[in-house]
Design an enzyme around this catalytic site. Structure first.
Site, PDB file in Angstrom:
ATOM      1  N   ASP A  11      43.299  44.440  49.261  1.00  0.00           N
ATOM      2  CA  ASP A  11      42.859  44.532  47.855  1.00  0.00           C
ATOM      3  C   ASP A  11      42.422  43.151  47.353  1.00  0.00           C
ATOM      4  OD1 ASP A  11      45.972  44.263  45.935  1.00  0.00           O
ATOM      5  OD2 ASP A  11      45.449  43.459  47.906  1.00  0.00           O
ATOM      6  N   ASP A  16      44.185  37.914  49.982  1.00  0.00           N
ATOM      7  CA  ASP A  16      43.549  38.859  50.907  1.00  0.00           C
ATOM      8  C   ASP A  16      42.263  38.236  51.486  1.00  0.00           C
ATOM      9  OD1 ASP A  16      44.706  40.388  48.425  1.00  0.00           O
ATOM     10  OD2 ASP A  16      44.792  41.842  50.063  1.00  0.00           O
ATOM     11  N   ASN A  40      45.075  44.519  43.330  1.00  0.00           N
ATOM     12  CA  ASN A  40      44.860  43.317  42.506  1.00  0.00           C
ATOM     13  C   ASN A  40      43.796  43.564  41.436  1.00  0.00           C
ATOM     14  OD1 ASN A  40      46.669  41.432  43.691  1.00  0.00           O
ATOM     15  ND2 ASN A  40      45.295  41.263  45.455  1.00  0.00           N
ATOM     16  N   THR A 124      47.562  44.697  53.416  1.00  0.00           N
ATOM     17  CA  THR A 124      47.947  43.589  52.512  1.00  0.00           C
ATOM     18  C   THR A 124      47.753  43.954  51.039  1.00  0.00           C
ATOM     19  OG1 THR A 124      45.737  42.586  52.584  1.00  0.00           O
ATOM     20  CG2 THR A 124      47.342  41.873  54.271  1.00  0.00           C
ATOM     21  N   PHE A 163      54.749  43.304  44.198  1.00  0.00           N
ATOM     22  CA  PHE A 163      53.618  44.036  43.628  1.00  0.00           C
ATOM     23  C   PHE A 163      53.091  45.168  44.506  1.00  0.00           C
ATOM     24  CE2 PHE A 163      50.005  44.850  41.045  1.00  0.00           C
ATOM     25  CZ  PHE A 163      48.950  45.086  41.910  1.00  0.00           C
ATOM     26  N   ASN A 164      52.823  44.913  45.802  1.00  0.00           N
ATOM     27  CA  ASN A 164      52.197  45.941  46.641  1.00  0.00           C
ATOM     28  C   ASN A 164      53.033  47.218  46.701  1.00  0.00           C
ATOM     29  OD1 ASN A 164      49.935  44.425  47.256  1.00  0.00           O
ATOM     30  ND2 ASN A 164      50.793  43.605  49.160  1.00  0.00           N
ATOM     31  N   HIS A 237      50.534  34.925  50.625  1.00  0.00           N
ATOM     32  CA  HIS A 237      51.194  36.161  51.055  1.00  0.00           C
ATOM     33  C   HIS A 237      50.463  36.827  52.229  1.00  0.00           C
ATOM     34  CE1 HIS A 237      53.492  35.940  47.301  1.00  0.00           C
ATOM     35  NE2 HIS A 237      52.360  35.872  46.641  1.00  0.00           N
ATOM     36  N   ASP A 238      49.235  37.236  52.018  1.00  0.00           N
ATOM     37  CA  ASP A 238      48.548  38.083  52.993  1.00  0.00           C
ATOM     38  C   ASP A 238      48.188  37.386  54.305  1.00  0.00           C
ATOM     39  OD1 ASP A 238      46.839  39.683  50.231  1.00  0.00           O
ATOM     40  OD2 ASP A 238      48.807  40.052  51.104  1.00  0.00           O
TER      41      ASP A 238
HETATM   42  O1  RIB Z   1      52.909  40.398  45.952  1.00  0.00           O
HETATM   43  C1  RIB Z   1      51.852  39.785  46.630  1.00  0.00           C
HETATM   44  C2  RIB Z   1      50.862  40.802  47.096  1.00  0.00           C
HETATM   45  O2  RIB Z   1      50.304  41.491  45.977  1.00  0.00           O
HETATM   46  C3  RIB Z   1      49.663  40.175  47.826  1.00  0.00           C
HETATM   47  O3  RIB Z   1      49.181  41.075  48.770  1.00  0.00           O
HETATM   48  C4  RIB Z   1      48.666  39.982  46.732  1.00  0.00           C
HETATM   49  O4  RIB Z   1      47.314  39.954  47.216  1.00  0.00           O
HETATM   50  C5  RIB Z   1      48.897  41.225  45.915  1.00  0.00           C
HETATM   51  O5  RIB Z   1      48.197  42.295  46.552  1.00  0.00           O
HETATM   52 CA    CA Z   2      46.838  41.746  48.647  1.00  0.00          CA
END
Ligand code: RIB
Ligand code: CA
Length: 309
Positions: A11, A16, A40, A124, A163-164, A237-238
């Site tokens: 996303d 990403d 996102n 991701t 979040f994901n 993160h990703d």
């Molecule tokens: O919490 C971080 C994740 O949420 C990452 O993948 C960021 O791109 C968002 O998608």
């Molecule tokens: Ca992401």
């Protein structure tokens, strides 16, 4: 060495985007396709961003398939406060010259995984596309999933949830319940996978792509410097999912049983991680990332992004 085929369901989103660039910069991997999901930002924006990033890298040969534009059940909620209105605010990236494929991402994935070759599925973003694949098709399955999501400890979208997973907890629960070879890379790891200003400046001077990545980091760092004053950098993160495939020695993992809180209470979207065989918990259904060699990870990012020229 035969490159490992992968699919990246994402996303974009700043991190990403860097995950896409890390994948195409790494000859150990063969990025067969990118599938997009709302997360996102809305699906039209995350899809547009995936196309723009692949074009930046000169890889318009890699197809993009658009997927779900909303979670299974929950209201869609984007992260414009982190990634901006476009989902990739900061650099001036031109409109893409390519369009997404006509086939829906979930149908593309179903057709792909009916075949003999099973690319590693890297996810991701929210797991809506992956959950839909499992919910709508009985047979086609990847052999291995590496996903960014969840947390053993503190969340980010809420104190309880990352979040994901928070964005589509039902889809996430569907994925973990499938019991495939799944690696969960959560915030406990990614908050130690930090890109600092010094790394950003090295990429800024490395070439055309490095300059754009630096401008992405300039924007992405704003939010993290404000909210995460305890972190000495911005969490990537990703890209950790890609780095884990490139060098499994970077991150320690441990088998665990994961169950997602699908209530509507304050802990919705939490990944409850059990590795003690507690009552009412099941057998391990995932490998959970525990820690990462942050400096080695950051060097890998700088080195590979710089190699794109
Ligand atoms: O919490 C971080 C994740 O949420 C990452 O993948 C960021 O791109 C968002 O998608
Ligand atoms: Ca992401």
């Amino acid at each position: 060495m035969t490159p490992t085929p992968i699919i990246l369901d994402c996303d974009p989103g700043h991190d990403d985007a860097i995950a896409i660039l890390l994948a195409v910069a790494s000859p150990e991997l063969d990025l067969r396709a990118v599938t997009t999901v709302s997360g996102n930002q809305t699906l039209d924006k995350t899809t547009n961003n995936a196309l723009r990033v692949l074009e930046l890298a000169g890889r318009t040969d890699i197809p993009v398939y658009a997927g779900a534009d909303a979670p299974f059940v929950r209201q869609r909620d984007v992260a414009a406060h982190v990634h901006g209105e476009s989902g990739l605010d900061g650099p001036d990236l031109p409109r893409p010259s390519e369009s997404p494929q006509a086939e829906h991402a979930v149908e593309f994935l179903a057709e792909l995984y009916r075949g003999a070759e099973k690319p590693v599925l890297v996810a991701t973003g929210p797991l809506t596309n992956v959950g839909l694949l499992f919910a709508t098709h009985a047979d086609p399955r990847p052999e291995r999933i590496v996903l960014m999501g969840g947390a053993i400890g503190e969340g980010n979208r809420t104190p309880a949830a990352e979040f994901n997973i928070w964005a589509d907890p039902e889809a996430a629960q569907r994925v973990f319940a499938e019991g495939l070879d799944t690696t969960m890379i959560g915030l406990d790891v990614t908050h130690r996978a930090l890109i600092k200003d010094e790394h950003t400046e090295r990429m800024r001077g490395a070439g055309r792509v490095g300059k754009i990545v630096a401008e992405l980091m300039d924007f992405y760092a704003r939010f993290h410097k404000r909210r995460y004053t305890d972190l000495d950098g911005s969490p990537m993160h990703d890209p950790v999912c890609i780095a884990h495939l490139l060098d499994p020695t970077l991150m320690a993992v441990r088998d665990a049983f994961i169950e997602v809180d699908c209530t509507t209470g304050p802990s919705w979207g939490r990944t409850n991680v059990d590795w003690r065989g507690r009552e009412h918990c099941g057998a391990p259904n995932a490998k959970v990332g525990l820690d990462i060699d942050g400096p080695r990870f950051a060097e890998l990012i700088v080195e590979r992004i710089s190699s794109l020229g």
